[in-house]
Structures are given as structure tokens and as C-alpha cells.
Design an enzyme around this catalytic site. Structure first.
Site, PDB file in Angstrom:
ATOM      1  N   CYS A   2     -12.510 -13.742   0.296  1.00 12.80           N
ATOM      2  CA  CYS A   2     -13.361 -14.838  -0.180  1.00 12.80           C
ATOM      3  C   CYS A   2     -13.276 -14.987  -1.705  1.00 12.80           C
ATOM      4  CB  CYS A   2     -14.807 -14.558   0.186  1.00 12.80           C
ATOM      5  SG  CYS A   2     -15.056 -14.168   1.910  1.00 12.80           S
ATOM      6  N   ARG A  27      -5.905 -15.787  -2.630  1.00  8.08           N
ATOM      7  CA  ARG A  27      -6.601 -14.629  -2.074  1.00  8.08           C
ATOM      8  C   ARG A  27      -6.644 -14.677  -0.553  1.00  8.08           C
ATOM      9  NH1 ARG A  27     -10.581 -12.535  -6.062  1.00  8.08           N
ATOM     10  NH2 ARG A  27     -11.874 -11.892  -4.341  1.00  8.08           N
ATOM     11  N   TRP A  77     -13.180 -16.098   3.917  1.00  3.15           N
ATOM     12  CA  TRP A  77     -12.293 -15.391   4.832  1.00  3.15           C
ATOM     13  C   TRP A  77     -13.213 -14.732   5.840  1.00  3.15           C
ATOM     14  CZ3 TRP A  77     -10.958 -10.118   5.913  1.00  3.15           C
ATOM     15  CH2 TRP A  77      -9.712  -9.957   6.508  1.00  3.15           C
ATOM     16  N   ASN A 103     -19.511 -13.011  -1.437  1.00  2.00           N
ATOM     17  CA  ASN A 103     -18.361 -12.195  -1.060  1.00  2.00           C
ATOM     18  C   ASN A 103     -18.898 -10.828  -0.670  1.00  2.00           C
ATOM     19  OD1 ASN A 103     -16.753 -14.243  -1.868  1.00  2.00           O
ATOM     20  ND2 ASN A 103     -15.696 -13.124  -3.491  1.00  2.00           N
ATOM     21  N   GLY A 104     -18.355 -10.259   0.400  1.00  3.23           N
ATOM     22  CA  GLY A 104     -18.790  -8.934   0.826  1.00  3.23           C
ATOM     23  C   GLY A 104     -19.458  -9.003   2.185  1.00  3.23           C
ATOM     24  N   GLU A 483       7.647   0.608   3.414  1.00  8.91           N
ATOM     25  CA  GLU A 483       7.376  -0.608   2.645  1.00  8.91           C
ATOM     26  C   GLU A 483       8.269  -1.761   3.124  1.00  8.91           C
ATOM     27  OE1 GLU A 483       5.111  -1.601   0.915  1.00  8.91           O
ATOM     28  OE2 GLU A 483       5.841  -3.239  -0.320  1.00  8.91           O
ATOM     29  N   LYS A 487       6.736  -5.194   4.557  1.00 11.54           N
ATOM     30  CA  LYS A 487       7.078  -6.462   3.902  1.00 11.54           C
ATOM     31  C   LYS A 487       7.574  -7.458   4.937  1.00 11.54           C
ATOM     32  CE  LYS A 487       5.758  -6.538   0.939  1.00 11.54           C
ATOM     33  NZ  LYS A 487       4.890  -5.847   0.047  1.00 11.54           N
ATOM     34  N   GLU A 490       4.706  -8.477   7.560  1.00 12.17           N
ATOM     35  CA  GLU A 490       3.549  -9.243   7.078  1.00 12.17           C
ATOM     36  C   GLU A 490       3.895 -10.696   6.769  1.00 12.17           C
ATOM     37  OE1 GLU A 490       1.598  -8.196   3.326  1.00 12.17           O
ATOM     38  OE2 GLU A 490       3.447  -7.311   2.617  1.00 12.17           O
ATOM     39  N   HIS A 506      12.984  11.676  19.173  1.00 11.57           N
ATOM     40  CA  HIS A 506      11.844  12.277  19.861  1.00 11.57           C
ATOM     41  C   HIS A 506      11.016  11.235  20.612  1.00 11.57           C
ATOM     42  CE1 HIS A 506      12.755  16.165  18.191  1.00 11.57           C
ATOM     43  NE2 HIS A 506      12.883  15.603  16.995  1.00 11.57           N
ATOM     44  N   LYS A 606      -5.209 -11.367  -0.200  1.00  9.06           N
ATOM     45  CA  LYS A 606      -4.642 -10.628  -1.324  1.00  9.06           C
ATOM     46  C   LYS A 606      -5.508  -9.433  -1.693  1.00  9.06           C
ATOM     47  CE  LYS A 606      -1.738  -9.930  -4.693  1.00  9.06           C
ATOM     48  NZ  LYS A 606      -0.490  -9.240  -4.286  1.00  9.06           N
TER      49      LYS A 606
HETATM   50  O1  M6R Z   1      -4.838  -4.345  -4.231  1.00  6.44           O
HETATM   51  P1  M6R Z   1      -4.417  -3.126  -3.480  1.00  6.44           P
HETATM   52  O2  M6R Z   1      -3.136  -2.536  -3.986  1.00  6.44           O
HETATM   53  O3  M6R Z   1      -5.498  -2.091  -3.381  1.00  6.44           O
HETATM   54  O4  M6R Z   1      -4.136  -3.625  -2.002  1.00  6.44           O
HETATM   55  C1  M6R Z   1      -3.807  -2.743  -0.973  1.00  6.44           C
HETATM   56  C2  M6R Z   1      -3.164  -3.463   0.176  1.00  6.44           C
HETATM   57  O5  M6R Z   1      -4.051  -4.384   0.746  1.00  6.44           O
HETATM   58  C3  M6R Z   1      -1.902  -4.201  -0.262  1.00  6.44           C
HETATM   59  O6  M6R Z   1      -0.983  -3.319  -0.859  1.00  6.44           O
HETATM   60  C4  M6R Z   1      -1.217  -4.890   0.920  1.00  6.44           C
HETATM   61  O7  M6R Z   1      -0.753  -3.940   1.836  1.00  6.44           O
HETATM   62  C5  M6R Z   1      -0.099  -5.761   0.382  1.00  6.44           C
HETATM   63  N1  M6R Z   1      -0.567  -7.098   0.262  1.00  6.44           N
HETATM   64  C6  M6R Z   1       1.122  -5.756   1.195  1.00  6.44           C
HETATM   65  O8  M6R Z   1       2.113  -6.539   0.622  1.00  6.44           O
END
Ligand code: M6R
Length: 611
Positions: A2, A27, A77, A103-104, A483, A487, A490, A506, A606
Site C-alpha cells: 500500500c 510498490r 494491496w 498501511n499495515g 536467485e 527471478k 516471479e 535424491h 516491492k
Molecule cells: O526490501 P527487501 O530486500 O527487504 O525485500 C525482501 C524481498 O521481498 C525481496 O528481495 C523480493 O524477494 C524481491 N522483490 C525479489 O526480486
């Protein structure tokens, strides 16, 4: 996640609010809304719409329909209640005279809602936020601030609130607890925002609200109070972010722009920290004696930041001989972690606002650990609650999928491993020197990898239709695979898994069949033969293999794999910093070819400020 923006001034508020919300779109959100006080009618005009911001903007003719110079806006959100017009914020009280953006999460909202219903208060939405608006009205007897104060004593959870009341149209109220909120100071106007990018085009003078603070914004200034309603003097800081750096600058996507910005980001992050052949961290929070006495290092983070921690563990253990444990921040709090004053807890976060990570930090502190954070967003909550912050200086990262933040976090943790290794005498001097030389060359080597992006685009065109992709590797290559896999999934929505190459046999190897795609990460020279033997195993079961290795191994890798992408040679410490770039590009091009919403993947945000 949000976004909040609020404005009180001389100009029409609605277009300013819409513009601020636009800057917060990155965001992630599923609906948007604004509330503006109309002086002619003496009422609040509230407009909300499910979907993208342009839906709302079209409905209110870019703000022209709402007359008034004070208002609040929100991008939501969904957490409590599905994305819908009615669940969007602002949420209003039964009379419509109080509007709240939030927010929250209000954790005890159900109990408060039952209480209000028992008093005859009708509810319109499924949100926790409506409880706040209704409760303010319930307590309101002509003094808004005192009603808000009474509400704050009753609500539990995390919240950043923007509050507007039709009875007090010359003020906005802002409240913060465990969710970021920023105050902006302009000429004859004031702002509130969940993120500085929302107001950067209007003011660079900001202050950061602390937990428990309440602010009253007027056209002539902002008054701030602590949780006991004692006045607080806020430090006003000048934000020097380049506004254009927060825009796309000619690229089709923020993600691509940010991938291409990595050499520069690395220069900014690394150069000031290598001086006269030494790694330098000014005013380090631990003395050499304390570093020597460390019994354990914990790394806690989420998502990609956690993956940085996974690579960091290998480096830190190898170079310092101290035990390192990596924990998902969302698990850390609940696993009764063994932390003492001889534990260094490294907290990694791009945003510095991830709620799980913040909670882990506080848990670690409660148990006596020293907190060192690696953070991108200056002044963020995690940065402010740490004993030491090492900023990554990657600049604003807008795409949900992190790239330059990952690379700079990785660089910082590598520098830290060298710094500790030197101090502890656990790294041979020659290795230390060559690692620093390699560091100097890193930005240029990343440029070299980027200059061959067309090769990656070609591979993406070969494989973008696959339904499932496995990333395999050993040691740092395995950690990197995590990673690469995240990537890809997502942003392209392709199912993908990362496996330690030796672990496949395994169980998971039963999924390998004709046409499966395996991305084999084989950059680490000492493990190259082992990884290649795992590549042979999957090849012989019908997989197509795309391999990533160093230039000197191209020929022998090409004899087994279907495609090979090479990176320049460097020391083991920096191999992941080069290998990650083709993986980012691969995910990007695959998502592009599949027509995905690259910068704002579905269901993601984000900055994840809910547990
Ligand atoms: O802002 P942060 O690094 O704490 O965020 C952690 C994760 O939400 C963030 O790294 C997320 O996995 C990425 N958007 C992936 O690309």
C-alpha cells in the site's frame, strides 16, 4: 504494498494526490482512492476504484471533479477483504466526515469491530482500516487529536495512518507505528507519504516519523508529538535523490534499466570502501576485539536479500572461519534463535521496511545481538534501528524484481568478508590483495557481461515456452541458483526450482524428462568437474542444458551442454556478482517474450510491510 500520500496547501489537492500515487505504483497495489475536503459543501468527497490508478484518474477527470486543497490518497494491496471499490481506501466513518488511509494491519480489528457493532455502528467494508475511521468518530467530541489519541490506545498492530476530518479541514493528521511515514515541508503546504518518491517532485525537505509519533499537518507547518503527546522537534533532512533516477529514462521497463545500471551502482557502492589497498568501513560498530570474540554470525532477510545471505554465508565462513547461519526473517522470530552479545546479526533489506525483517531485527536485539544492516533506502526503519548500517547506494529501485540492489548487497557482504578475514588473519594476504584488485575490475566486467545481452536474448527465445526450469549448482553456484530461479518465476510465472546439483539424485531427478530445461551454474572452478557430472546425469535423462561458466571453460562445457554463456574470470568471491547478471537478463527476456507485466508482477509488491 500500500501507498499513502496526503497534501494540505493552496493548490487543488486531487491532482497532486494522483501524481503522488502514480509515483507509488511501483510498490504494487490492486485499487486506489482519494478523499478531498470540499469547502463549498463542507463535506469530504471520496472516490475509490478497484484496479489500476488510471481507472480512478479517468473517473475523476484527473482530479478536476474533486474541488479542495486538502486531501489524502491511497493505493491498496489487499490484506483484509478482497480488492474492491468498497474495500479500497480511504475508509470513512458512518457519517462520512472522517476519512482514513492506512498501511499495515490492525491486529485486534475483529474485537474492535464487534464492540462498535454492539454500539450500533454499521460497517460497509471488510477492512481492518474501517475500524479506525469508525472508532475515531465514536470517540470524537470536537477534538480530533484527542479522539485519535484515544484510538491509538486501543488499536494493536502495525500502522501508518493519514486522517482527514470534515470538521477540521485545516489540518491533516499522520500517525506511525511499525509502518513508514514521511512528512514533507513545502512553501505554504505540507505533505505526508509512505515513501519519499511520492513527494519528491514537490519538496525535498522531509522528516521521518518515529514509531508512536503523531503529526498535525497544516498549511503553515507541521507539529509533531510523541506517544505521550509531548511536542517533538523533528530533524528536517534534504533528500538528494535524482528525480529522474526514479523514472524510466527511455527504457521500456524499470527492471531493464536497473539491470543496466549495475556497473554504476557497484562503483558507487564499492569505490568509497576500498582505500589504499584496504577495505574501509568508517566508525565500524564492533571493535577488533569484539570481532575476534564473535561466536556466531546470523544473517536474516527475505527473498532475494536472503539469497544474498546464502552466498554471503559461503564467503564469510570460508574467509573468517566463524560459523554463519542464514535464516529467513519470517522464520527467525519463531525459531527461538540462539543469539547472544557475541552474535553479530546481519540484516539485509533493499527497502529497509520489510516487516518480517524488521521483526527479526527486533527479536535479535532483544536477545542481545549486535545489529549490522545492509540497506538501500536511506533513513528507512531497519537502517534507523541498527547499530551499524552499510548502505548499498544502489539508488532508487523501482521494479518489484530486485537486480541492482541484489548486486550491491552482495558486494557489501563480500567486502565485509574481506574486512573480517583481514582483521582475523584468516585470509592469506595474497588472496586479500587479489580480491581487492578483482573488486576494482568488477564494474567493468559487469559491463562486459551486459554488452553480450543479445546472446541471452537468443537463449530466452529458445526456451521461453518451457513450463518448468531447474537451476542447479554447487556451493556459491547453488546459492546463486536460488536467485536465478526466483527471478525467473516471479516475473515470467514459469515454475522453477533451484537445487544443489548433488542433491538432485535424491528425489528431484525423477522430474527430469525429455525437454526439461536445466540451467547449470558451473562458475566455481574447484567444483566444476562435480557439477558437470550432474549435468551429464540430467542430459542422459533428456534435459536440455543451458550452462553458465567462465570463459576458460567454454569449450569443454560446450561439449556437454546445449547452450553455454560465459562470464569473465575473477576470484571465487566475485563469481556470483558476475553470474547473476545473465540470470537477471534471462528472466527479463523470457518474461518479455511471454508478455508479462515485468515491473509489477501479479500478486507481488516491492515493499512487503505485512507479516
Ligand atoms: O526490501 P527487501 O530486500 O527487504 O525485500 C525482501 C524481498 O521481498 C525481496 O528481495 C523480493 O524477494 C524481491 N522483490 C525479489 O526480486
Amino acid at each position: 504494498m500500500c501507498g499513502i500520500v496526503g497534501y494540505i496547501g493552496q493548490e487543488q489537492a486531487a491532482p497532486i494526490l494522483l501524481d503522488g500515487l502514480k509515483r507509488l505504483e511501483y510498490r504494487g497495489y490492486d485499487s486506489a482512492g482519494v478523499a478531498v475536503y470540499n469547502r463549498e459543501t463542507g463535506t469530504l468527497s471520496v472516490r475509490k476504484a478497484k484496479g489500476r490508478l488510471h481507472v480512478l484518474a479517468e473517473q475523476i477527470h484527473d482530479g478536476a471533479d474533486l474541488r479542495g486543497t486538502v486531501g489524502v490518497g491511497h493505493t491498496r494491496w489487499a490484506t483484509h477483504g478482497a480488492p474492491s471499490d468498497v474495500n479500497s481506501h480511504p475508509q470513512t466513518s458512518r457519517s462520512g466526515k472522517i476519512a482514513v488511509v492506512h498501511n499495515g494491519i490492525i491486529e485486534n480489528y475483529a474485537e474492535l469491530k464487534s464492540f462498535l457493532i454492539s454500539k450500533g455502528v454499521p460497517f460497509a467494508s471488510e477492512t481492518d482500516t474501517e475500524v479506525v475511521a469508525q472508532l475515531i468518530e465514536y470517540f470524537y467530541q470536537g477534538d480530533l487529536l484527542s479522539a485519535v489519541g484515544r484510538v491509538l490506545h486501543r488499536i494493536q498492530g502495525a500502522y501508518a495512518l493519514g486522517i482527514l476530518c470534515a470538521d477540521c479541514p485545516d489540518q491533516l493528521i499522520a500517525v506511525r507505528k511499525d509502518s513508514p511515514l514521511i512528512l514533507g515541508y513545502g512553501e505554504g503546504c505540507s505533505f505526508l507519504a509512505s515513501d519519499v518518491t511520492a513527494i519528491l517532485r514537490r519538496t525535498r525537505q522531509v522528516s521521518y516519523m518515529e514509531d508512536g509519533e503523531i503529526a498535525v499537518l497544516t498549511r503553515t507547518g507541521i507539529r509533531c508529538y510523541d506517544h505521550l503527546m509531548q511536542p517533538v522537534d523533528k530533524e528536517i533532512v534534504q533528500v538528494d535523490w535524482d528525480v529522474d533516477a526514479a523514472e524510466k529514462g527511455g527504457y521500456e521497463h524499470f527492471m531493464f534499466k536497473e539491470i543496466m545500471e549495475q556497473p554504476e551502482a557497484l562503483r558507487r557502492c564499492v569505490s568509497p570502501r576500498i582505500r589504499d589497498g584496504e577495505v574501509v568501513f568508517e566508525d565500524f560498530c564492533l571493535s577488533p576485539e569484539e570481532i575476534r570474540a564473535l561466536e556466531k554470525i546470523y544473517i536474516v532477510a527475505c527473498g532475494s536479500s536472503y539469497h544474498v545471505g546464502m552466498v554471503g554465508k559461503y564467503h564469510l565462513e570460508r574467509l573468517t572461519r566463524k560459523p554463519v547461519e542464514v535464516a529467513l526473517a519470517s522464520e527467525f522470530r519463531y525459531m527461538d534463535p540462539i543469539v547472544s552479545e557475541k552474535t553479530l546479526v546481519i540484516v539485509i533489506s533493499q527497502s529497509g521496511e520489510t516487516l518480517d525483517t524488521m521483526a527479526a531485527l527486533r527479536e535479535a536485539r532483544r536477545r542481545g545481538g549486535k545489529i549490522l544492516s545492509i540497506v538501500n533506502v536511506v533513513g528507512s526503519s531497519i537502517a534507523r534501528e541498527s547499530d551499524q548500517v552499510l548502505y548499498t547506494w544502489a539508488g532508487p529501485e523501482i521494479a518489484v524484481a530486485t537486480t541492482k540492489a541484489y548486486s550491491t548487497q552482495l558486494a557489501v557482504i563480500c567486502l565485509l568478508a574481506l574486512y573480517f578475514g583481514k582483521l582475523l588473519g584468516t585470509i592469506p594476504p595474497a588472496d586479500y590483495r587479489s580480491a581487492l584488485e578483482a573488486f576494482q575490475a568488477l564494474p567493468e566486467q559487469v559491463e562486459q557481461v551486459l554488452s553480450r545481452k543479445d546472446d541471452i536474448q537468443y537463449y530466452a527465445s529458445q526456451y521461453f515456452n518451457h513450463d518448468s526450469v531447474f537451476f542447479i549448482g554447487r556451493n556459491i553456484d547453488y546459492a546463486l541458483g536460488l536467485e536465478g530461479s526466483l527471478k525467473l518465476k516471479e516475473i515470467s510465472y514459469i515454475h522453477s526450482e533451484a537445487y544443489a546439483a548433488g542433491e538432485l539424485k535424491h528425489g528431484t531427478i525423477s522430474l527430469i524428462e525429455d525437454g526439461s530445461l536445466v540451467v547449470a551454474l558451473a562458475a566455481c572452478p574447484r567444483l566444476f568437474p562435480k557439477t558437470m557430472s550432474n549435468v551429464v546425469e540430467v542430459k542422459s535423462r533428456g534435459a536440455s542444458v543451458l550452462a553458465l561458466t567462465t570463459e576458460d571453460r567454454r569449450a569443454e562445457t560446450g561439449q556437454i551442454a546445449d547452450g553455454v554463456f560465459t562470464i569473465p574470470g575473477t576470484c571465487e568471491l566475485l563469481l556470483p556478482s558476475l553470474s547473476v547478471v545473465p540470470l537477471q537478463l534471462f528472466a527479463y527476456y523470457v518474461a518479455l517474450m511471454r508478455g508479462c507485466d515485468i515491473d509489477k508482477p501479479r500478486n507481488l509488491a516491492k515493499s512487503v510491510t505485512v507479516e
